[in-house]
Design an enzyme around this catalytic site. Structure first.
Site, PDB file in Angstrom:
ATOM      1  N   GLY A 121     -41.799  93.906  51.395  1.00  0.00           N
ATOM      2  CA  GLY A 121     -42.710  92.984  52.065  1.00  0.00           C
ATOM      3  C   GLY A 121     -42.008  92.185  53.133  1.00  0.00           C
ATOM      4  O   GLY A 121     -40.891  91.698  52.923  1.00  0.00           O
ATOM      5  N   GLU A 178     -59.362  74.686  56.345  1.00  0.00           N
ATOM      6  CA  GLU A 178     -58.799  75.037  57.660  1.00  0.00           C
ATOM      7  C   GLU A 178     -59.712  76.036  58.381  1.00  0.00           C
ATOM      8  O   GLU A 178     -59.899  75.956  59.591  1.00  0.00           O
ATOM      9  CB  GLU A 178     -57.389  75.622  57.502  1.00  0.00           C
ATOM     10  N   LYS A 200     -45.602  97.466  55.183  1.00  0.00           N
ATOM     11  CA  LYS A 200     -46.734  98.326  55.513  1.00  0.00           C
ATOM     12  C   LYS A 200     -46.950  98.422  57.023  1.00  0.00           C
ATOM     13  O   LYS A 200     -47.351  99.453  57.537  1.00  0.00           O
ATOM     14  CB  LYS A 200     -47.976  97.698  54.861  1.00  0.00           C
TER      15      LYS A 200
END
Lengths: 406, 406
Positions: free
Chosen positions: B10, B170, B38
């Site tokens: 990751g 947000e 990815k």
């Protein structure tokens, strides 16, 4: 004697130019002129394919009516025409009705789908600011979805345009410019996307000089457009298009079919009882339908035969604008008491088809052929001259195509 | 002795910072470091809500991995992890597998939908560049469709956000800025559009100071956000959301539900057999799960209790970055033969929640409350400091938020 009521239906090329000329030639004490339009803005129909492809923002294409019409001289009614009643000299609107002494019909075109199954339901047409930006968003949304879905649906990336006439060719030219941008935006390899033009006639751009047609097809194929010429569309569904070519049926998986292969005049014209052929009403050379001396038809709803070619004048912006100028002159005469109307004599300056931002083909000034940059520049000159006519140099600066060298 | 293989899974906040620090602290002759991700880019998860609302382009949020990783020092493999096999010290990828001596798991979060019917199928989540730009396009497409359809569907214009926690607040702040722009773009009256925030807890921003919560709600309500607080979502379908509040059921017609109310760690972590609670694995103070001295977990998949509050540290960027820095230090020690690892000691600098471009609330430096412009500016300072850490001043100039005074 009361001032005559002049009612102009539609603020397309024909309607708005009629109104702009009348506001110069008639005083407020001579006639009440009322322009009726569905939207608060005029738009340049000939630019809509760029808005639909996403290469030009639609705010560039539309012009607030109040920017070119002086509403202390001309009434503006924002409403939708629902019926024309010539026998009562009345026009019905969604929210009212208007009486007229003289009527100018400039209601424009509709898509003609020739009864092809599924076309009306599943194909897009480039007919208005609203429909053009929907096409732009539809294409973008499908790129976004494709990128994000586990089971990639190829119909999202096959963009099919029905018709390789003027509009169809101009639209695929813009798509060819737009698709590489969309591929970068949504991380999609360019080779996954197809731009396919399907045309039933034996050639693209029927009626154009073969040398220009070849130039156009080369330019477009070089940018990845596939042509299916002599291919009849048989059916359109939610996720495919079926066509027949050389007696073979073929399917293209697609949820984006844009139909650019046929237009007709506004249905309201035939519903009003005027003689008409696909919504186009035969008019005399002063643009009035037989038996209706108080009605003028300008633009796409008028059917007038070009005696040189023995075919009807095409429904182009150029013709609509010239019809409008003649009609405004004739209305001015009628209001001032002169019954001798001048005939409409078109001055055909040529035709230029854009193939995308930097390329074009055309014929101008008595058969001079243009290609590439010079044609593209000529196209912009023509567009800017229209804006000059409509709203003066200020409008050219605001909405003109001034990017000759980009 | 062979160089140890360090595999980092990751390239979110945790993974990329581990890699960036290791490339400084270890020589190529000391260890083989491989980063697996990815996508070819890192992205700032804390900015995705802006990409989803359409107030910031996603290219601003993502950073090509090769811009911050020196690939002559660190191997980069673009692939998707399918399985972690701790007993074999092996990671399975879609297109290969990797053996490790030390593993760093930085696989981030997934949406937790708590079994609410229809939520998984019909709600959007803000989880990646791809999902964020799909939300942006989905909203725009519905505005375009609404504008163009005869029978107007109000579900297109009701934007529902599930959850009034940090991300939910947000996101509605950005929507409140974006909606007026969209209304202008698609000729839709602002009052037709609803932005609705549905929160199950008895307050928005649970855990925040009540004075800040009130400020935030006032700011958002002033820009047209509706709050449904203490409202449990019961069901989501293709075109509605059902919630219950005060024992009354209510329906909102909508085809845009964005779920921002729950996250969990990556499922791969529990599938690997690590003890875990919603994909978060308890780790010791050196960030290793019990019984796996060769595995470090950083970021959202790590469960570590804050002894002061007796609650787990939240899955924030700030914590992930600090965990990554500690892990890179500890890996460097291990590679250099020092078995004495340092414990992770978070340095909580505070929290600032954006309410849209010009407004924010926050608590920084030991309970100093911030409101409005100063909070908004502080948020940008925090974001820019991260970029400085990640890629130096050049990256701040390229991707930083430098628009303090706009």
């Amino acid at each position: 004697m009361k001032n005559p009521n002049i009612v102009i239906l539609g603020a397309g090329y024909g309607g708005i130019i009629t109104a702009v000329k009348l506001q110069k030639s008639l005083g407020v004490n001579e006639a009440n002129v009322t322009l009726v339009n569905k939207h608060s803005y005029h738009y340049q129909t000939t630019w809509l394919h760029e808005n639909a492809a996403g290469t030009l923002h639609h705010d560039h294409t539309r012009i607030p009516i109040k920017d070119v019409i002086n509403t202390s001289k001309i009434n503006f009614v924002q409403d939708t025409v629902t019926e024309i009643k010539p026998s009562e000299k009345r026009v019905m609107l969604e929210n009212g009705d208007l009486m007229y002494d003289y009527l100018v019909i400039g209601l424009g075109y509709e898509a003609a789908t020739f009864g092809i199954p599924g076309l009306k339901e599943h194909a897009f047409t480039i007919g208005s600011i609203n429909s053009a930006r929907l096409i732009r968003q539809h294409i973008e949304y499908n790129f976004a979805k494709y990128n994000n879905e586990a089971d990639k649906k190829e119909e999202r990336l096959n963009l099919v345009v029905g018709g390789a006439g003027f509009t169809g060719i101009e639209f695929v030219g813009e798509l060819a410019n737009r698709v590489p941008q969309l591929c970068r935006e949504y991380d999609i390899p360019r080779e996954k996307v197809r731009i396919i033009n399907v045309e039933a006639a034996p050639s693209a751009l029927p009626g154009f000089d073969p040398e220009l047609v070849e130039y156009a097809m080369n330019s477009l194929e070089g940018r990845g457009v596939e042509f299916k010429i002599g291919a009849m569309i048989k059916e359109v569904t939610e996720n495919k298009l079926v066509f027949e070519k050389d007696e073979q049926r073929e399917e293209i998986p697609t949820n984006t079919v844009v139909w650019a292969a046929g237009v007709r005049g506004n249905s309201l014209v035939e519903q009003a009882g005027f003689e008409s052929n696909r919504g186009r009403t035969p008019v005399s050379d002063d643009l009035r339908p037989a038996g209706h001396d108080d009605v003028f038809i300008v633009g796409d709803c008028a059917l007038l035969i070009n005696e040189e070619t023995e075919r009807p004048y095409p429904p182009t912006a150029q013709i609509a604008i010239q019809m409008a100028e003649q009609t405004a002159d004739n209305l001015t005469k009628l209001v001032k008491g002169d019954k001798h109307l001048e005939p409409f004599t078109p001055d055909l300056k040529g035709t230029v088809a854009s193939l995308g931002h930097k390329d074009a083909i055309g014929v101008v000034f008595n058969d001079k052929k243009l290609f590439g940059w010079s044609a593209s520049a000529m196209k912009k000159v023509i567009d800017n001259r229209y804006l000059l006519k409509l709203g003066g140099p200020g409008l050219v600066l605001k909405k003109g195509k001034l990017n000759f060298f980009q």
